[in-house]
Design a protein around this motif. Structure first.
Motif, PDB file in Angstrom:
ATOM      1  N   UNK A 174       0.846  -1.187   0.000  1.00 25.49           N
ATOM      2  CA  UNK A 174       0.000   0.000   0.000  1.00 25.49           C
ATOM      3  C   UNK A 174       0.881   1.235   0.000  1.00 25.49           C
ATOM      4  N   UNK A 175       0.259   2.376  -0.154  1.00 27.83           N
ATOM      5  CA  UNK A 175       0.975   3.646  -0.137  1.00 27.83           C
ATOM      6  C   UNK A 175       0.481   4.476   1.040  1.00 27.83           C
ATOM      7  N   UNK A 176       1.439   4.987   1.810  1.00 28.89           N
ATOM      8  CA  UNK A 176       1.119   5.891   2.911  1.00 28.89           C
ATOM      9  C   UNK A 176       1.383   7.317   2.443  1.00 28.89           C
ATOM     10  N   UNK A 177       0.750   8.308   3.050  1.00 27.92           N
ATOM     11  CA  UNK A 177       1.019   9.698   2.665  1.00 27.92           C
ATOM     12  C   UNK A 177       2.467  10.088   2.973  1.00 27.92           C
ATOM     13  N   UNK A 178       3.033  10.911   2.132  1.00 20.85           N
ATOM     14  CA  UNK A 178       4.386  11.416   2.325  1.00 20.85           C
ATOM     15  C   UNK A 178       4.311  12.605   3.281  1.00 20.85           C
ATOM     16  N   UNK A 179       4.154  12.276   4.572  1.00 19.80           N
ATOM     17  CA  UNK A 179       3.993  13.313   5.584  1.00 19.80           C
ATOM     18  C   UNK A 179       4.393  12.761   6.951  1.00 19.80           C
ATOM     19  N   UNK A 180       4.530  13.660   7.910  1.00 20.35           N
ATOM     20  CA  UNK A 180       4.810  13.252   9.286  1.00 20.35           C
ATOM     21  C   UNK A 180       3.636  12.455   9.825  1.00 20.35           C
ATOM     22  N   UNK A 181       3.930  11.535  10.721  1.00 15.53           N
ATOM     23  CA  UNK A 181       2.873  10.750  11.336  1.00 15.53           C
ATOM     24  C   UNK A 181       3.459   9.720  12.283  1.00 15.53           C
ATOM     25  N   UNK A 182       2.659   8.728  12.566  1.00 11.19           N
ATOM     26  CA  UNK A 182       3.063   7.614  13.440  1.00 11.19           C
ATOM     27  C   UNK A 182       2.892   6.310  12.666  1.00 11.19           C
ATOM     28  N   UNK A 183       3.472   6.269  11.482  1.00 11.88           N
ATOM     29  CA  UNK A 183       3.220   5.155  10.584  1.00 11.88           C
ATOM     30  C   UNK A 183       3.719   3.816  11.098  1.00 11.88           C
ATOM     31  N   UNK A 184       4.903   3.757  11.672  1.00 10.90           N
ATOM     32  CA  UNK A 184       5.400   2.456  12.131  1.00 10.90           C
ATOM     33  C   UNK A 184       4.509   1.844  13.211  1.00 10.90           C
ATOM     34  N   UNK A 185       4.196   2.551  14.287  1.00  9.93           N
ATOM     35  CA  UNK A 185       3.318   1.912  15.286  1.00  9.93           C
ATOM     36  C   UNK A 185       1.912   1.649  14.751  1.00  9.93           C
ATOM     37  N   UNK A 186       1.421   2.501  13.865  1.00  9.90           N
ATOM     38  CA  UNK A 186       0.081   2.282  13.322  1.00  9.90           C
ATOM     39  C   UNK A 186       0.026   1.061  12.414  1.00  9.90           C
ATOM     40  N   UNK A 187       1.032   0.893  11.570  1.00 15.88           N
ATOM     41  CA  UNK A 187       1.072  -0.257  10.658  1.00 15.88           C
ATOM     42  C   UNK A 187       1.231  -1.558  11.449  1.00 15.88           C
ATOM     43  N   UNK A 188       2.055  -1.526  12.490  1.00 17.52           N
ATOM     44  CA  UNK A 188       2.343  -2.740  13.263  1.00 17.52           C
ATOM     45  C   UNK A 188       1.344  -3.000  14.388  1.00 17.52           C
ATOM     46  N   UNK A 189       0.304  -2.211  14.473  1.00 17.26           N
ATOM     47  CA  UNK A 189      -0.663  -2.324  15.576  1.00 17.26           C
ATOM     48  C   UNK A 189      -1.196  -3.747  15.807  1.00 17.26           C
ATOM     49  N   UNK A 190      -1.517  -4.521  14.772  1.00 20.19           N
ATOM     50  CA  UNK A 190      -2.036  -5.879  15.032  1.00 20.19           C
ATOM     51  C   UNK A 190      -0.983  -6.869  15.542  1.00 20.19           C
ATOM     52  N   UNK A 191       0.277  -6.486  15.518  1.00 17.34           N
ATOM     53  CA  UNK A 191       1.365  -7.391  15.898  1.00 17.34           C
ATOM     54  C   UNK A 191       1.753  -7.151  17.356  1.00 17.34           C
ATOM     55  N   UNK A 192       1.952  -8.223  18.101  1.00 13.40           N
ATOM     56  CA  UNK A 192       2.498  -8.097  19.451  1.00 13.40           C
ATOM     57  C   UNK A 192       4.011  -8.013  19.306  1.00 13.40           C
ATOM     58  N   UNK A 193       4.512  -6.809  19.118  1.00 16.85           N
ATOM     59  CA  UNK A 193       5.935  -6.582  18.842  1.00 16.85           C
ATOM     60  C   UNK A 193       6.850  -7.166  19.902  1.00 16.85           C
ATOM     61  N   UNK A 194       6.363  -7.298  21.130  1.00 14.16           N
ATOM     62  CA  UNK A 194       7.183  -7.810  22.229  1.00 14.16           C
ATOM     63  C   UNK A 194       7.517  -9.291  22.074  1.00 14.16           C
ATOM     64  N   UNK A 195       6.798  -9.968  21.205  1.00 16.68           N
ATOM     65  CA  UNK A 195       7.025 -11.399  20.998  1.00 16.68           C
ATOM     66  C   UNK A 195       8.145 -11.674  19.994  1.00 16.68           C
ATOM     67  N   UNK A 196       8.834 -10.620  19.560  1.00 17.77           N
ATOM     68  CA  UNK A 196       9.837 -10.761  18.504  1.00 17.77           C
ATOM     69  C   UNK A 196      11.117 -10.023  18.838  1.00 17.77           C
ATOM     70  N   UNK A 197      12.183 -10.484  18.215  1.00 14.23           N
ATOM     71  CA  UNK A 197      13.403  -9.707  18.086  1.00 14.23           C
ATOM     72  C   UNK A 197      13.367  -9.122  16.678  1.00 14.23           C
ATOM     73  N   UNK A 198      13.808  -7.891  16.559  1.00  8.37           N
ATOM     74  CA  UNK A 198      13.672  -7.156  15.296  1.00  8.37           C
ATOM     75  C   UNK A 198      15.043  -6.793  14.744  1.00  8.37           C
ATOM     76  N   UNK A 199      15.285  -7.157  13.496  1.00 10.04           N
ATOM     77  CA  UNK A 199      16.462  -6.669  12.792  1.00 10.04           C
ATOM     78  C   UNK A 199      16.077  -5.342  12.153  1.00 10.04           C
ATOM     79  N   UNK A 200      16.849  -4.320  12.449  1.00 14.03           N
ATOM     80  CA  UNK A 200      16.623  -2.996  11.890  1.00 14.03           C
ATOM     81  C   UNK A 200      17.625  -2.826  10.757  1.00 14.03           C
ATOM     82  N   UNK A 201      17.144  -2.899   9.528  1.00 12.23           N
ATOM     83  CA  UNK A 201      18.019  -2.797   8.368  1.00 12.23           C
ATOM     84  C   UNK A 201      18.338  -1.351   8.039  1.00 12.23           C
TER      85      UNK A 201
END
Length: 154
Positions: A6-33
């Protein structure tokens, strides 16, 4: 189904937490590329992630992305691995399939967003969540329409 795009607007926002909202991020280790993720702090753009960090526990990831400051994402490359699993570099969809990695979030040129997910139920939740964010061009990535050879932003 491989994922969603999908395409998100090219603007300031909270896109990372909003996109990942359905995921329990604490259950993972994350590689930050390799990416360019910023937050607006005191009228200045500062890096969202420390330069010397390439792996974060889920709780740490949330501390960085779930901030009060608006964020501006140019490139993002986040890969989620279950706790206690092998963290490997993922370059292609084939690498993703044979790895322990369960989720990949890529944002390119501040707009073009792809989420790859092995679990179909979670993928459908991510799709419904993206739809609620009123993003543009939301579609499933399938074997027939996946033209990306690499699962990296750079």
């Amino acid at each position: 189904m491989r994922g969603i795009s999908f395409e998100i607007p090219n603007e300031y926002g909270k896109w990372l937490p909003n996109i990942l909202k359905p995921i329990d991020c604490k259950e993972y280790n994350w590689i930050i590329g390799a990416g360019e993720e910023y937050k607006l702090q005191d009228n200045d753009l500062v890096s969202l992630f420390p330069d010397d960090v390439d792996i974060l526990k889920g709780k740490e990831l949330l501390q960085f992305i779930d901030t009060t400051e608006p964020q501006y994402i140019i490139f993002a490359d986040l890969k989620a691995f279950p706790l206690e699993s092998n963290l490997l570099e993922i370059d292609s969809y084939e690498d993703f399939l044979i790895s322990d990695c369960e989720l990949i979030l890529l944002i390119v040129d501040s707009v073009y967003t792809s989420l790859y997910c092995k679990d179909v139920e979670t993928l459908n939740e991510l799709y419904a969540n993206a739809s609620s964010l009123n993003v543009d061009s939301l579609t499933y990535i399938t074997d027939d329409n996946n033209f990306s050879k690499k699962l990296k932003v750079r």
